[in-house]
Design a protein around this motif. Structure first.
Motif, short mmCIF file in Angstrom:
data_model
loop_
_atom_site.label_atom_id
_atom_site.label_comp_id
_atom_site.label_asym_id
_atom_site.label_seq_id
_atom_site.Cartn_x
_atom_site.Cartn_y
_atom_site.Cartn_z
N THR A 79 15.65 57.56 96.96
CA THR A 79 14.90 56.75 98.01
C THR A 79 15.58 57.73 99.35
O THR A 79 17.15 57.42 99.35
CB THR A 79 14.77 55.77 97.77
N TRP A 85 15.97 60.86 107.42
CA TRP A 85 14.94 61.64 107.04
C TRP A 85 15.38 62.29 109.02
O TRP A 85 14.59 63.76 109.05
CB TRP A 85 13.53 60.64 107.27
N GLN A 110 12.40 71.31 99.73
CA GLN A 110 11.99 70.28 99.03
C GLN A 110 11.79 69.10 99.85
O GLN A 110 12.97 68.33 100.41
CB GLN A 110 12.67 70.58 97.84
N ARG A 112 9.41 65.41 101.06
CA ARG A 112 9.20 64.45 100.64
C ARG A 112 7.78 64.87 101.23
O ARG A 112 6.26 64.56 101.15
CB ARG A 112 9.28 63.05 101.24
N ARG A 113 7.47 64.63 102.89
CA ARG A 113 7.02 64.93 103.83
C ARG A 113 6.78 66.16 104.87
O ARG A 113 8.48 66.54 105.03
CB ARG A 113 6.83 63.66 104.82
N LYS A 135 7.96 69.25 95.25
CA LYS A 135 7.67 67.84 95.93
C LYS A 135 7.40 67.62 97.62
O LYS A 135 8.13 66.46 97.65
CB LYS A 135 9.24 67.29 95.51
N CYS A 136 6.46 68.31 97.38
CA CYS A 136 5.95 68.44 98.98
C CYS A 136 4.88 67.32 99.06
O CYS A 136 4.26 67.69 98.05
CB CYS A 136 6.21 69.55 100.10
N ASP A 137 4.57 67.03 100.35
CA ASP A 137 3.31 65.78 100.12
C ASP A 137 2.72 66.85 100.66
O ASP A 137 2.71 66.98 101.93
CB ASP A 137 3.83 64.73 101.04
N CYS A 163 3.60 68.72 93.97
CA CYS A 163 3.87 68.66 95.42
C CYS A 163 2.55 67.16 95.03
O CYS A 163 1.62 66.97 94.53
CB CYS A 163 3.01 69.47 95.95
N LYS A 164 2.17 66.65 95.99
CA LYS A 164 1.31 65.37 96.34
C LYS A 164 0.36 65.57 96.82
O LYS A 164 0.46 66.38 98.25
CB LYS A 164 2.14 64.32 97.49
#
Lengths: 233, 174
Positions: A79, A85, A110, A112-113, A135-137, A163-164
């Protein structure tokens, strides 16, 4: 095979401060290509020899995981707090400004956002051949992805790993997406990656239909592209 | 030029070539192993290195060359299979074990090896050593890196420059 143990293995550059720094730039760059971006930049304080080397590395691996504070927690179920961030973002922006991006051949992100609503922060990745988004949004309606493609005219391989792709992956069945014409849909038509040979999409449970549709729609601009889909177990 | 018949009567046996290190030691090795080097491969395809003449390698000393060839001999069968797509998991695990052990050596040897791999264009070896050196740097502070990799102590001026530089690069140190 004859083996003569010669005692001398004299360095060709005696008198240099240390053997590592005596290696030519291209080999130091190769070594740096196995490190992540933050550590690569940190080598700039090693000595005068290293001060500017990082700016011209051909290969960058920018990983949010490098900015996580507690080191002992497992990076898999990680997390990230807001502070991580901020550090990551601050770093990424500085990196993009100060690195000689035109030299970059391979880039792995790599995170998240990724938000890059401001397309002016993007520079042209003139020599980028390999792009990996891990793992990118990308659920911003692929706006970020399209920005990358728009700025990478010489891309040869694109990898999208875990990725999302959409916001509502939970109820993907039977809920038709409202059809809207977003800016990315318009811009995607300007994408010109004539050298793109392979787009590999490695996905988990996400819905890749929209992405595939997008790629098919602009397939005329990607004349050599092969699409490879692989579902992870 | 067509593939020459080497006049050593080595019918059936693997073709051998001779490499000569900078300190004049001769190494006889299978052509397939030496061909892991892109540079040597061209010479060998042209029929060089056989018979009495060896291929001189003025940039590589015998200690380094013997290490380079140890790598090439181990990796030649897999390379012959075109990157070994059909290699078994056991073969791959064995190669990995070999590689890990292979780079578990003195730093000065690592640097000689990566230079040789670069000059001889042996990509796999170059990456293997580069990764090992990167691993020695990873997760260390600049001072730790300097110590581990044998940088000389910074002069006061250098130290001052480094400190100023570190401030300028605060964004990379959080």
């Amino acid at each position: 095979m004859k083996r003569a143990r010669a005692a001398c293995s004299s360095s060709p550059m005696d008198g240099e401060p240390d053997r590592l720094s005596a290696l030519p730039d291209c080999l130091l760059h190769t070594i740096m290509s196995f490190m992540k971006a933050r550590q690569v930049v940190q080598t700039c304080v090693l000595s005068t020899r290293w001060k500017h080397l990082w700016r011209s590395v051909r290969c960058l691996n920018l990983d949010l995981g490098e900015f996580k504070d507690d080191e002992d927690s497992d990076s898999q179920n990680s997390t990230y707090d807001y502070e991580d961030w901020e550090h990551f973002e601050d770093f990424a922006v500085n990196l993009m400004i100060r690195h000689n991006i035109a030299l970059l051949e391979s880039f792995r992100l790599q995170a998240r956002r990724v938000h890059s609503k401001d397309s002016t922060t993007f520079k042209e990745f003139r020599n980028l051949r390999n792009l990996t988004l891990d793992k990118c949004d990308l659920s911003d309606d692929f706006e970020t992805l399209v920005l990358f493609l728009l700025n990478s005219p010489n891309l040869e391989k694109l990898t999208l790993r875990c990725c999302k792709f959409s916001n509502d992956s939970k109820k993907k069945k039977g809920t038709p997406k409202p059809k809207k014409t977003s800016s990315s849909q318009c811009h995607s038509l300007d994408v010109q990656c004539v050298n793109l040979k392979l787009t590999e999409i490695i996905y988990k449970d996400d819905d890749v239909r929209q992405l595939v549709e997008l790629l098919l729609r602009i397939s005329g601009n990607l004349p050599r592209n092969h699409l490879k889909l692989r579902k992870m177990d | 030029m067509a593939a020459p018949e080497s006049g050593d009567g080595n019918n059936g046996a693997a073709r051998m070539v001779t490499l000569i290190s900078s300190d004049n030691t001769r190494f006889e090795v299978e052509a397939a192993a030496a061909s892991l080097s892109q540079t040597l491969q061209l010479t060998i395809l042209d029929g060089g290195g056989g018979g009495g003449d060896g291929i001189p390698l003025p940039n590589v000393d015998s200690a380094t060359l013997s290490k380079v060839l140890e790598y090439c001999i181990k990796h030649a069968p897999a390379a012959a299979n075109g990157g070994a797509p059909n290699a078994t998991a056991v073969d791959r695990a064995e190669l990995e074990r070999f590689d890990n052990e292979f780079v578990n050596i003195d730093q000065s040897v690592l640097y000689s090896l990566i230079m040789a791999a670069h000059n001889l264009e042996i990509e796999g070896l170059q990456s293997l050593v580069a990764k090992k050196v990167a691993d020695m740097i990873k997760g260390k502070s600049p001072m730790e890196i300097r110590r581990t990799l044998g940088f000389p102590d910074p002069t006061p001026e250098e130290q001052a420059e480094m400190n100023a530089h570190m401030l300028e690069y605060g964004w990379a140190y959080e």
